[in-house]
Design a protein around this motif. Structure first.
Motif, short mmCIF file in Angstrom:
data_model
loop_
_atom_site.label_atom_id
_atom_site.label_comp_id
_atom_site.label_asym_id
_atom_site.label_seq_id
_atom_site.Cartn_x
_atom_site.Cartn_y
_atom_site.Cartn_z
N ILE A 1 -15.12 -7.13 2.52
CA ILE A 1 -14.01 -7.59 3.37
C ILE A 1 -12.71 -7.61 2.58
O ILE A 1 -11.67 -7.11 3.04
N VAL A 2 -12.72 -8.14 1.37
CA VAL A 2 -11.52 -8.19 0.53
C VAL A 2 -11.06 -6.77 0.20
O VAL A 2 -9.86 -6.45 0.26
N GLY A 3 -11.98 -5.89 -0.10
CA GLY A 3 -11.63 -4.50 -0.40
C GLY A 3 -11.01 -3.78 0.78
O GLY A 3 -10.04 -3.03 0.63
N LEU A 4 -11.54 -4.01 1.98
CA LEU A 4 -10.98 -3.40 3.17
C LEU A 4 -9.57 -3.92 3.45
O LEU A 4 -8.66 -3.15 3.80
N VAL A 5 -9.37 -5.21 3.29
CA VAL A 5 -8.05 -5.79 3.53
C VAL A 5 -7.04 -5.26 2.51
O VAL A 5 -5.93 -4.85 2.87
N LEU A 6 -7.41 -5.24 1.25
CA LEU A 6 -6.51 -4.71 0.22
C LEU A 6 -6.24 -3.23 0.42
O LEU A 6 -5.11 -2.76 0.26
N GLY A 7 -7.25 -2.46 0.76
CA GLY A 7 -7.06 -1.04 1.01
C GLY A 7 -6.14 -0.78 2.20
O GLY A 7 -5.27 0.08 2.14
N ALA A 8 -6.33 -1.54 3.27
CA ALA A 8 -5.47 -1.39 4.45
C ALA A 8 -4.03 -1.76 4.11
O ALA A 8 -3.09 -1.10 4.54
N GLY A 9 -3.85 -2.80 3.31
CA GLY A 9 -2.50 -3.19 2.89
C GLY A 9 -1.84 -2.13 2.04
O GLY A 9 -0.65 -1.83 2.20
N LEU A 10 -2.58 -1.51 1.15
CA LEU A 10 -2.04 -0.46 0.31
C LEU A 10 -1.66 0.77 1.14
O LEU A 10 -0.58 1.35 0.95
N VAL A 11 -2.51 1.16 2.06
CA VAL A 11 -2.21 2.29 2.94
C VAL A 11 -0.97 2.00 3.78
O VAL A 11 -0.09 2.84 3.94
N TRP A 12 -0.85 0.78 4.29
CA TRP A 12 0.31 0.39 5.08
C TRP A 12 1.59 0.49 4.25
O TRP A 12 2.60 0.99 4.73
N LEU A 13 1.56 0.04 3.01
CA LEU A 13 2.74 0.13 2.14
C LEU A 13 3.14 1.57 1.89
O LEU A 13 4.32 1.92 1.90
N VAL A 14 2.18 2.44 1.65
CA VAL A 14 2.48 3.85 1.37
C VAL A 14 3.06 4.52 2.61
O VAL A 14 4.06 5.24 2.54
N ILE A 15 2.48 4.28 3.75
CA ILE A 15 2.96 4.89 5.00
C ILE A 15 4.32 4.32 5.38
O ILE A 15 5.20 5.05 5.82
N MET A 16 4.53 3.04 5.19
CA MET A 16 5.78 2.39 5.56
C MET A 16 6.95 2.98 4.78
O MET A 16 8.05 3.13 5.31
N ASP A 17 6.77 3.36 3.55
CA ASP A 17 7.86 3.82 2.69
C ASP A 17 7.85 5.33 2.53
O ASP A 17 8.29 5.85 1.52
N SER A 18 7.39 6.06 3.53
CA SER A 18 7.27 7.51 3.38
C SER A 18 8.42 8.28 4.00
O SER A 18 8.39 9.51 4.00
N ARG A 19 9.45 7.60 4.53
CA ARG A 19 10.55 8.35 5.12
C ARG A 19 11.42 8.98 4.04
O ARG A 19 11.46 8.52 2.90
N ARG A 20 12.11 10.03 4.42
CA ARG A 20 12.92 10.78 3.46
C ARG A 20 14.20 10.03 3.15
O ARG A 20 14.72 9.28 3.96
N ARG A 21 14.73 10.29 1.97
CA ARG A 21 15.97 9.67 1.54
C ARG A 21 17.04 10.73 1.37
O ARG A 21 16.77 11.91 1.26
#
Length: 114
Positions: A11-31
């Motif tokens: 459960i902890v691994g899934l939550v941490l993995g989902a949080g990491l994926v969310w951070l990567v996707i959230m900051d993927s727009r071009r600059r």
């Protein structure tokens, strides 16, 4: 007891993995810095086409000049006193130097309806 610990780790691994994926996707727009000199004319042509559809007659050359000026604006330090005295509300009006004259490059597409 060991099975309960493994479920907890899962459960902890899934939550941490989902949080990491969310951070990567959230900051993927071009600059702005990722757009190079080769791509800028294509962006200017796209802007010109979109603005033409919206009823504004903007040439690709004028759009390119605006993109160059926009990049220069972003690279410049922020102006002094950009906000009101309390830091909230309407931006302070910039001081206009009546003696300065815009260059011919800055007037591209402004005078004479070009």
């Amino acid at each position: 007891m060991n099975a309960e610990f493994n479920v907890w780790l899962l459960i902890v691994g899934l939550v941490l993995g989902a949080g990491l994926v969310w951070l990567v996707i959230m900051d993927s727009r071009r600059r702005e810095t990722e757009i190079d000199e080769v791509e800028r004319p294509r962006e200017a042509a796209w802007l010109s086409a979109v603005l033409t559809e919206d009823g504004f007659d903007v040439s690709p050359e004028a759009a390119d000049r605006l993109l160059v000026l926009h990049r220069a604006y972003l690279e410049a330090p922020p102006p002094d006193g950009a906000m009101g005295d309390d830091g909230v509300g309407e931006p302070a009006a910039p001081a206009i130097d009546e003696g300065s004259v815009a260059s011919d490059e800055d007037r591209l597409g402004v005078e004479g309806g070009r």
